[in-house]
Motif scaffolding. Sequence first.
Motif, short mmCIF file in Angstrom:
data_model
loop_
_atom_site.label_atom_id
_atom_site.label_comp_id
_atom_site.label_asym_id
_atom_site.label_seq_id
_atom_site.Cartn_x
_atom_site.Cartn_y
_atom_site.Cartn_z
N ARG A 173 0.70 -1.15 0.02
CA ARG A 173 -0.17 -0.11 0.08
C ARG A 173 0.84 1.23 -0.10
O ARG A 173 0.56 2.34 -0.73
CB ARG A 173 -0.79 -0.10 1.23
CG ARG A 173 -1.86 1.16 1.24
CD ARG A 173 -2.93 0.98 2.44
NE ARG A 173 -4.01 0.27 1.76
CZ ARG A 173 -5.02 -0.17 2.28
NH1 ARG A 173 -5.27 0.04 3.73
NH2 ARG A 173 -5.97 -0.74 1.76
N GLN A 178 -2.61 -1.04 -5.71
CA GLN A 178 -3.96 -1.54 -5.38
C GLN A 178 -3.76 -2.74 -4.53
O GLN A 178 -3.41 -3.80 -5.17
CB GLN A 178 -4.96 -1.56 -6.26
CG GLN A 178 -5.29 -0.14 -7.15
CD GLN A 178 -6.10 -0.25 -8.43
OE1 GLN A 178 -7.02 -1.08 -8.41
NE2 GLN A 178 -5.60 0.49 -9.26
N VAL A 179 -4.23 -2.84 -3.43
CA VAL A 179 -3.64 -4.01 -2.55
C VAL A 179 -4.70 -5.08 -2.69
O VAL A 179 -5.79 -5.02 -1.99
CB VAL A 179 -3.07 -3.82 -1.01
CG1 VAL A 179 -2.72 -4.98 -0.57
CG2 VAL A 179 -1.91 -2.94 -1.60
N PRO A 207 -9.15 -3.38 2.02
CA PRO A 207 -8.29 -3.74 0.79
C PRO A 207 -8.99 -3.11 -0.32
O PRO A 207 -10.06 -2.99 -0.49
CB PRO A 207 -8.03 -5.23 1.02
CG PRO A 207 -9.27 -5.56 1.80
CD PRO A 207 -9.66 -4.77 2.73
N ASP A 208 -8.20 -3.20 -1.38
CA ASP A 208 -8.94 -2.76 -2.62
C ASP A 208 -9.37 -4.18 -3.36
O ASP A 208 -10.16 -3.84 -4.11
CB ASP A 208 -7.80 -2.18 -3.49
CG ASP A 208 -7.18 -0.97 -3.10
OD1 ASP A 208 -7.83 0.09 -3.19
OD2 ASP A 208 -6.03 -1.18 -2.62
#
Length: 336
Positions: A173, A178-179, A207-208
Amino acid sequence: MNRETILDALRDEVCQDALFRQADQVRREQVGSDVQLRGVVHFSNYCRCNDLYCGLFRDNARCKRFRMTEDEIVDTALTVAEAGLHTVVLQSGEDPFFTRAMVCSVIERILDRADVAVTLSLGLRSREDLAAFRDAGAERYLMKHETMNPALYSRMRSGLKLDDRLRLIDLLRELGFQVGVGNIVGLPGQTVEDLCEDILFFQDFQPDMINIGPFIPHAQTPLKDDPAGDIELMLRVFALTRIVTGDTHMAAANTVATLAPENGQYRALTEGGANVIMPNCNPFLKSREDKVEYEFQITTRKRYVSVDEARSVVARAGRTIGESKGHSFKMQGGAN
């Protein structure tokens, strides 16, 4: 949601339909009806790790190993783009054969010829490697945490430490990725309390992307005689995760299709709040025997979910295929 509410919902089989309806409503409001198809290119099954649940573990002498060349990886990724998918997922075991320069070259060559988003799922890499991958144009990185129980994590991953994994997730991150994170439902020795901690982690970290899948026993691992994860419990984990994360992209992994070939991914979409399917796009299968070997060794007995199969599941669920790259809703610019 607090711990007690999550635990109650995880244990409540009788009222799970109401939970599924709530998750589906959140999904409609937060991410809409589009389902993102993300093409996976699994380019190496060499791995330096000895994870007890994975058929690719380092000490599995029966595993038939392979590596794609850089040209093969790029060509396969371009085939994914030509099939109309807007995300390429480059995935491998933890294989140090692929150097920083090699991975960067592959990323740059793909992006030079295709308008796609590149997701990496390569396991542990150095900060310098990760920063270089980001600079080369990779925008997403999938790093499943597997379980938030430190003792269970170390037992399943042969002494590795959960804290180290979580620090790497934070680093991703920090570097601007984008995690993606994710867990396994049904690991031997896992409790409902452990799953609650996973969901609380999702809620806190936001999270993404999230990739949730069931434990699938593999005949060549020490866990071969343990039972597979329970689909109903897994779907309750999906649903609660959608509720606590809102607009996070959530994938119904191929292991979901393995656990329930007829309706696993369909139920994840319609009941669990999922909005991503990741079909496997490896083309180098010369015969049915190769395909059986691939399914068994490369994907740990997962069903080989093709792009056409994924599209069929989406249509059956009454959903539409996303036409964007499906970037994070949580980052500025939304799902482009």
